[in-house]
Enzyme design. Structure first.
Site, mmCIF file in Angstrom:
data_model
loop_
_atom_site.group_PDB
_atom_site.id
_atom_site.type_symbol
_atom_site.label_atom_id
_atom_site.label_comp_id
_atom_site.label_asym_id
_atom_site.label_seq_id
_atom_site.Cartn_x
_atom_site.Cartn_y
_atom_site.Cartn_z
ATOM 1 N N ASP A 8 0.853 -1.189 0.000
ATOM 2 C CA ASP A 8 0.000 0.000 0.000
ATOM 3 C C ASP A 8 0.896 1.248 0.000
ATOM 4 O O ASP A 8 2.127 1.162 -0.126
ATOM 5 C CB ASP A 8 -1.016 -0.031 1.160
ATOM 6 C CG ASP A 8 -0.417 0.295 2.528
ATOM 7 O OD1 ASP A 8 0.816 0.493 2.623
ATOM 8 O OD2 ASP A 8 -1.192 0.358 3.504
ATOM 9 N N HIS A 9 0.253 2.407 0.151
ATOM 10 C CA HIS A 9 0.984 3.678 0.106
ATOM 11 C C HIS A 9 2.018 3.806 1.220
ATOM 12 O O HIS A 9 2.948 4.590 1.107
ATOM 13 C CB HIS A 9 -0.016 4.849 0.188
ATOM 14 C CG HIS A 9 -0.928 4.723 1.382
ATOM 15 N ND1 HIS A 9 -2.007 3.868 1.395
ATOM 16 C CD2 HIS A 9 -0.900 5.310 2.601
ATOM 17 C CE1 HIS A 9 -2.618 3.943 2.565
ATOM 18 N NE2 HIS A 9 -1.966 4.806 3.315
ATOM 19 N N CYS A 65 3.101 -3.111 4.057
ATOM 20 C CA CYS A 65 2.297 -1.919 4.346
ATOM 21 C C CYS A 65 3.020 -1.186 5.483
ATOM 22 O O CYS A 65 4.211 -1.421 5.695
ATOM 23 C CB CYS A 65 0.843 -2.273 4.659
ATOM 24 S SG CYS A 65 0.560 -3.269 6.141
ATOM 25 N N GLY A 66 2.335 -0.300 6.186
ATOM 26 C CA GLY A 66 3.015 0.455 7.236
ATOM 27 C C GLY A 66 3.621 -0.465 8.291
ATOM 28 O O GLY A 66 4.780 -0.329 8.671
ATOM 29 N N THR A 67 2.818 -1.414 8.738
ATOM 30 C CA THR A 67 3.269 -2.358 9.762
ATOM 31 C C THR A 67 3.465 -3.774 9.234
ATOM 32 O O THR A 67 4.042 -4.612 9.939
ATOM 33 C CB THR A 67 2.209 -2.456 10.871
ATOM 34 O OG1 THR A 67 0.976 -2.871 10.250
ATOM 35 C CG2 THR A 67 2.002 -1.125 11.576
ATOM 36 N N GLY A 68 2.896 -4.058 8.079
ATOM 37 C CA GLY A 68 2.868 -5.429 7.565
ATOM 38 C C GLY A 68 1.721 -6.237 8.143
ATOM 39 O O GLY A 68 1.503 -7.389 7.747
ATOM 40 N N ILE A 69 0.989 -5.651 9.068
ATOM 41 C CA ILE A 69 -0.075 -6.419 9.745
ATOM 42 C C ILE A 69 -1.317 -6.537 8.855
ATOM 43 O O ILE A 69 -1.780 -7.644 8.546
ATOM 44 C CB ILE A 69 -0.453 -5.778 11.104
ATOM 45 C CG1 ILE A 69 0.733 -5.822 12.060
ATOM 46 C CG2 ILE A 69 -1.643 -6.512 11.717
ATOM 47 C CD1 ILE A 69 0.517 -5.040 13.363
ATOM 48 N N GLY A 70 -1.858 -5.400 8.446
ATOM 49 C CA GLY A 70 -3.109 -5.424 7.676
ATOM 50 C C GLY A 70 -2.977 -6.247 6.401
ATOM 51 O O GLY A 70 -3.849 -7.076 6.076
ATOM 52 N N HIS A 98 9.422 -24.235 9.030
ATOM 53 C CA HIS A 98 8.344 -24.888 9.785
ATOM 54 C C HIS A 98 6.967 -24.722 9.147
ATOM 55 O O HIS A 98 6.143 -25.630 9.234
ATOM 56 C CB HIS A 98 8.275 -24.322 11.213
ATOM 57 C CG HIS A 98 9.438 -24.713 12.053
ATOM 58 N ND1 HIS A 98 9.487 -24.486 13.412
ATOM 59 C CD2 HIS A 98 10.614 -25.329 11.747
ATOM 60 C CE1 HIS A 98 10.638 -24.934 13.901
ATOM 61 N NE2 HIS A 98 11.340 -25.443 12.905
ATOM 62 N N HIS A 134 5.734 -30.950 10.811
ATOM 63 C CA HIS A 134 5.379 -29.680 10.184
ATOM 64 C C HIS A 134 4.387 -29.892 9.036
ATOM 65 O O HIS A 134 3.446 -29.115 8.862
ATOM 66 C CB HIS A 134 6.637 -28.962 9.687
ATOM 67 C CG HIS A 134 7.587 -28.629 10.796
ATOM 68 N ND1 HIS A 134 7.202 -27.929 11.913
ATOM 69 C CD2 HIS A 134 8.888 -28.942 10.983
ATOM 70 C CE1 HIS A 134 8.225 -27.801 12.741
ATOM 71 N NE2 HIS A 134 9.267 -28.420 12.198
HETATM 72 C C1 RB5 Z 1 -2.356 2.579 6.208
HETATM 73 O O1 RB5 Z 1 -2.602 3.815 6.743
HETATM 74 C C2 RB5 Z 1 -1.933 1.614 7.278
HETATM 75 O O2 RB5 Z 1 -3.018 1.298 8.069
HETATM 76 C C3 RB5 Z 1 -1.343 0.363 6.657
HETATM 77 O O3 RB5 Z 1 -0.215 0.700 5.904
HETATM 78 C C4 RB5 Z 1 -0.924 -0.738 7.600
HETATM 79 O O4 RB5 Z 1 -0.054 -0.293 8.578
HETATM 80 C C5 RB5 Z 1 -2.018 -1.579 8.112
HETATM 81 O O5 RB5 Z 1 -1.817 -2.579 8.788
#
Ligand code: RB5
Length: 146
Positions: A8-9, A65-70, A98, A134
């Site tokens: 993402d951005h 993404c910003g955190t890689g979480i979403g 694994h 595994h």
């Molecule tokens: C976008 O603003 C941000 O939410 C996304 O990059 C990410 O961190 C989501 O997990």
């Protein structure tokens, strides 16, 4: 080896650095975007990469993404995807050994670029252990998709 990469951005500049590195190293890279700072929705890019991986059009997918979480949460909704959010090389090695992870996720806001590059190298070069336990656990993950 063929790699799909998407973001993402919040991670387009990391994507550019990692994509350039992989191309220089001889990897074939499919970039699904996004390629600028305009706000986009990470599930759209997770799906583009995950579909290429699930359909076996590429060997591995990398999402950021910003955190890689979403973007990892979204990728893991696609059948057949095992997307691992990694913040260090040990996680990258162990998720290949694994979990036989077929997608890697990272966060531009949370992981330094040199570490991110090391994570990518480790992820792409570590084979699955093929360990019996595994394999059995991965089969159980697949059962959850039914
Ligand atoms: C976008 O603003 C941000 O939410 C996304 O990059 C990410 O961190 C989501 O997990």
């Amino acid at each position: 080896m063929k790699i799909a990469i998407g973001n993402d951005h919040g991670a387009y500049s990391y994507k550019n650095e990692i994509m350039d590195m992989l191309i220089k190293e001889g990897y074939e890279v499919i970039n699904v975007g996004c390629d600028g700072p305009e706000s986009v929705d990470y599930p759209d890019y997770a799906k583009k990469v995950a579909d290429l991986v699930a359909n076996k059009e590429v060997d591995f997918g990398i999402v950021m993404c910003g955190t890689g979480i979403g973007i990892s949460i979204a990728a893991n909704k696609v059948k057949g995807i095992r997307c691992a959010l990694c913040t260090d090389v040990t996680m990258a090695r162990l998720t290949r050994e694994h979990n036989d992870a077929n997608m890697l996720s990272m966060g531009q806001r949370t992981t330094g670029i040199e570490t991110a590059k090391d994570i990518v190298h480790t992820f792409l070069t570590t084979p699955f252990s093929n360990g019996e336990r595994h394999i059995a656990r991965i089969k159980k993950i697949a059962e959850l998709e039914k």
